[in-house]
Design a protein around this motif. Structure first.
Motif, mmCIF file in Angstrom:
data_model
loop_
_atom_site.group_PDB
_atom_site.id
_atom_site.type_symbol
_atom_site.label_atom_id
_atom_site.label_comp_id
_atom_site.label_asym_id
_atom_site.label_seq_id
_atom_site.Cartn_x
_atom_site.Cartn_y
_atom_site.Cartn_z
ATOM 1 N N LEU A 1 33.519 40.250 37.416
ATOM 2 C CA LEU A 1 33.462 39.559 38.707
ATOM 3 C C LEU A 1 34.599 38.557 38.862
ATOM 4 C CD1 LEU A 1 32.012 38.992 41.385
ATOM 5 C CD2 LEU A 1 30.558 37.356 40.163
ATOM 6 N N ASN A 2 35.040 37.945 37.768
ATOM 7 C CA ASN A 2 36.120 36.962 37.878
ATOM 8 C C ASN A 2 37.413 37.593 38.389
ATOM 9 O OD1 ASN A 2 37.094 34.161 37.406
ATOM 10 N ND2 ASN A 2 38.485 35.209 35.992
ATOM 11 N N GLN A 3 37.640 38.866 38.065
ATOM 12 C CA GLN A 3 38.828 39.547 38.580
ATOM 13 C C GLN A 3 38.784 39.654 40.096
ATOM 14 O OE1 GLN A 3 38.210 43.095 36.171
ATOM 15 N NE2 GLN A 3 40.013 42.604 34.930
ATOM 16 N N LEU A 4 37.589 39.881 40.631
ATOM 17 C CA LEU A 4 37.428 39.924 42.083
ATOM 18 C C LEU A 4 37.631 38.529 42.671
ATOM 19 C CD1 LEU A 4 36.695 42.329 43.941
ATOM 20 C CD2 LEU A 4 34.332 41.513 43.910
ATOM 21 N N ILE A 5 37.091 37.524 42.000
ATOM 22 C CA ILE A 5 37.206 36.141 42.459
ATOM 23 C C ILE A 5 38.661 35.703 42.496
ATOM 24 C CG2 ILE A 5 36.742 33.753 41.735
ATOM 25 C CD1 ILE A 5 33.957 34.811 40.772
ATOM 26 N N GLU A 6 39.432 36.056 41.485
ATOM 27 C CA GLU A 6 40.832 35.625 41.422
ATOM 28 C C GLU A 6 41.635 36.087 42.636
ATOM 29 O OE1 GLU A 6 42.708 33.714 39.454
ATOM 30 O OE2 GLU A 6 40.941 33.083 38.318
ATOM 31 N N GLY A 7 41.217 37.200 43.238
ATOM 32 C CA GLY A 7 41.922 37.690 44.417
ATOM 33 C C GLY A 7 41.876 36.729 45.590
ATOM 34 N N ALA A 8 40.899 35.800 45.598
ATOM 35 C CA ALA A 8 40.773 34.848 46.706
ATOM 36 C C ALA A 8 41.817 33.737 46.638
ATOM 37 C CB ALA A 8 39.369 34.245 46.717
ATOM 38 N N ARG A 9 42.581 33.649 45.561
ATOM 39 C CA ARG A 9 43.669 32.659 45.489
ATOM 40 C C ARG A 9 44.680 32.861 46.616
ATOM 41 N NH1 ARG A 9 44.350 29.474 40.919
ATOM 42 N NH2 ARG A 9 43.186 30.109 39.040
ATOM 43 N N ARG A 10 44.775 34.086 47.101
ATOM 44 C CA ARG A 10 45.786 34.388 48.117
ATOM 45 C C ARG A 10 45.549 33.644 49.428
ATOM 46 N NH1 ARG A 10 42.106 38.575 48.265
ATOM 47 N NH2 ARG A 10 41.518 39.468 50.308
ATOM 48 N N PHE A 11 44.362 33.081 49.608
ATOM 49 C CA PHE A 11 44.066 32.384 50.858
ATOM 50 C C PHE A 11 44.585 30.946 50.865
ATOM 51 C CE2 PHE A 11 40.571 35.589 50.479
ATOM 52 C CZ PHE A 11 41.047 36.436 51.472
ATOM 53 N N GLY A 12 45.070 30.478 49.707
ATOM 54 C CA GLY A 12 45.826 29.234 49.618
ATOM 55 C C GLY A 12 45.240 28.028 50.320
ATOM 56 N N ASP A 13 45.959 27.551 51.342
ATOM 57 C CA ASP A 13 45.583 26.307 52.018
ATOM 58 C C ASP A 13 44.541 26.484 53.110
ATOM 59 O OD1 ASP A 13 47.311 24.849 50.408
ATOM 60 O OD2 ASP A 13 49.002 25.084 51.779
ATOM 61 N N GLN A 14 44.029 27.704 53.301
ATOM 62 C CA GLN A 14 42.944 27.889 54.258
ATOM 63 C C GLN A 14 41.714 27.106 53.789
ATOM 64 O OE1 GLN A 14 44.036 32.587 54.961
ATOM 65 N NE2 GLN A 14 41.905 31.956 55.188
#
Length: 549
Positions: free
Chosen positions: A36-49
């Motif tokens: 699940l952490n691999q899926l979570i890490e993908g949310a880093r792309r949302f940055g300053d949102q």
């Protein structure tokens, strides 16, 4: 569904993000990560949102971006001092720190045990003793309750300054799909606390299934209007969800937190349900998505009328737990004219919804619990184990990669819940019609759903039986316009009044589990041929018994 729906076939075809494969009779997403952490890490792309809007900090309103959340998560993760597979209990009310704690535990390979933060000290410690965690992450109030209840183990109050973090030690390897990821508690029909173990695969399958549903909605809209999917997507307002379910519930964890988080949505946290505050937040934060029960919708409608509020931003409303009354549906559509309303059916043991109906599909059968989702197999069984035909009532049995691994450290309970061929017995009684809609007609489990909360009668009866003056007791649900069901009790007792009985339960369990009415019987409670208390007879007697109070 995959055989007849060309859109489903297209979006799940080989090579697509939602490609579906099958192994050991279970369908799963081929391209899903194992951890699940691999899926979570993908949310880093949302940055300053903006990721979280929270009004529960000492400084008042807090707005946390994705970048800030990940930095906070990494800081806490470095302090956990756990190894892969160790259990970490999380005990907090809904707040940003709860989300940070969960993400930190998953990052370090731990198994997050989600305690019911509304529980009494005794209830909290029963859950802790059940899973024997290496560490508890709590807020200040719950930390005090745990200590009062006798917990003497390691605890971090994450609502206080964490100080400098040591150097983070990354887990040696990623999780395997069937490794445990989280433990969510359910009392069950015995009144004993049990922890449903959800694996990485079960949670990931449920979350990607939610994304698949959203993708199919976009494709269907594009087809309906004769435009591209990108054109439809460009017109969709930024996602903002009002989080009203407790995060320790599967609805709060999945649809309220992880699903919008993974999609870059804004999560607006409510500490507790308050209709006036909900209306204010929807209007101010331009909330687009709500997951509620009819009780909350009624409250919201009444408050919005008096405030002349603008709730037009709401595009998606999910309602479960009971059928949506027609007059409520009409009022909601007036307030939220752009909204698509839906319902779903699921449970803790299934990692979320296993059936769903949205929009026109929902309106075609409002009393249903939806249609079975693509990665779920469902059958209705008679008592002898044979399969029911259409419209024939029996127990709902399901199989899916979303299903729990079992109950933590309770092999006997696990064995009773699963069939020999690996299907989960839901304990719900229902039928499936010719169009594939599922209808729930009763519960084999003796449970009351009141205002969206599951209340297990056995648990309340156990507490009532500890009251010295009570000779016999029984609890059950009666219809209630606002709550859907209200828990009531019938007792045979000497020297008690209604208030004392209610206060006894409220002082030993979470207050919402206390009966709202108590009736007293001068005679022994009716029993059936098996010498069990006959609740069908008690329900029939309730108006008479309650009228004598």
């Amino acid at each position: 569904m995959s055989k007849i729906d060309p859109i489903f076939a297209a979006v799940t075809a080989p090579g697509t993000p939602f490609e579906i494969g099958e192994q050991d009779g279970l369908r799963f997403f081929v391209n899903a990560p194992s951890d699940l952490n691999q899926l979570i890490e993908g949310a880093r792309r949302f940055g300053d949102q903006t990721c979280i809007v929270d009004f529960d900090g000492a400084e008042g309103e807090r707005r946390v971006s994705f970048t800030q959340l990940f930095a906070w998560r990494d800081h806490l993760a470095a302090r956990l001092g756990i190894t892969r597979g160790q259990r970490v209990a999380i005990c907090m009310r809904n707040r940003a720190e709860w989300m940070v704690a969960f993400l930190a535990v998953v990052k370090q390979g731990g198994v997050a045990a989600l305690l019911n933060s509304r529980g009494s000290p005794a209830e909290l410690n029963a859950m802790v003793e059940e899973v024997t965690p290496e560490l508890v992450l709590a807020d200040t109030d719950r930390a005090a309750l745990l200590r009062d209840g006798g917990y003497a183990g390691r605890l971090i109050d994450v609502t206080r300054p964490l100080g400098d973090a040591p150097t983070a030690v990354e887990p040696e390897k990623t999780a395997a799909p069937n490794d445990p990821c989280a433990i969510l508690f359910t009392s069950g029909t015995t009144g004993r606390v049990k922890g449903a173990v959800l694996s990485h695969r079960s949670l990931i399958t449920g979350l990607l299934g939610t994304q698949l549903t959203g993708t199919m909605v976009l494709h269907n809209m594009a087809q309906q209007y004769g435009v591209s999917v990108d054109a439809i997507a460009s017109q969709v307002p930024p996602q903002a969800i009002l989080l009203v379910y407790p995060l320790f519930h599967i609805s709060g964890l999945g649809s309220g937190f992880l699903a919008p988080f993974l999609s870059g949505g804004k999560i607006v946290i409510m500490r507790r349900w308050d209709a006036e505050e909900a209306v204010r937040l929807i209007e101010r934060e331009r909330v687009t998505q709500l997951s509620t029960v009819p009780t909350m919708l009624w409250d919201m409608v009444h408050r919005a009328r008096t405030k002349d509020a603008d709730l037009s931003s709401v595009r998606n409303i999910g309602s479960g737990g009971q059928a949506l009354p027609l007059n409520l549906l009409e009022e909601v559509q007036k307030l939220c004219p752009h909204s698509m309303i839906g319902t779903g059916y699921g449970m803790t043991e299934t990692s979320g919804a296993i059936a769903q109906a949205v929009g026109a599909d929902f309106l075609a059968a409002r009393a249903s619990a939806g249609r079975v989702l693509p990665l779920v197999d469902l059958r209705i069984e008679r008592e002898d184990g044979t399969v029911c035909g259409p419209n024939e009532t029996g127990e709902i049995i399901v199989r899916s990669a979303m299903i729990m691994s079992g109950y933590w450290n309770r092999p006997e309970d696990t064995a009773k819940t699963f069939t020999p061929d690996g299907w989960l017995r839901t304990g719900d009684i229902g039928y499936q019609d010719e169009d594939g809609y599922i209808f729930i007609v009763d519960r084999a489990k003796d449970m009351v759903i009141s205002g969206g909360e599951n209340i297990y009668c056995a648990e309340v009866e156990r507490v009532l039986s500890e009251m010295p003056q009570i000779t016999e007791c029984a609890t059950f649900g009666i219809a209630d316009e606002r709550l859907g069901e209200a828990l009531v009790a019938v007792v045979q007792a000497d020297g008690l009044d209604e208030r004392s009985v209610i206060d006894w339960v409220a002082g030993r369990l979470a207050p919402y589990k206390a009966p709202v009415r108590v009736a007293f019987s001068a005679e022994p409670l009716p029993r059936n041929q098996s010498q069990k208390i006959n609740k069908i007879a008690l329900r029939a007697l309730w108006p008479e018994l309650a009228g004598n109070n």
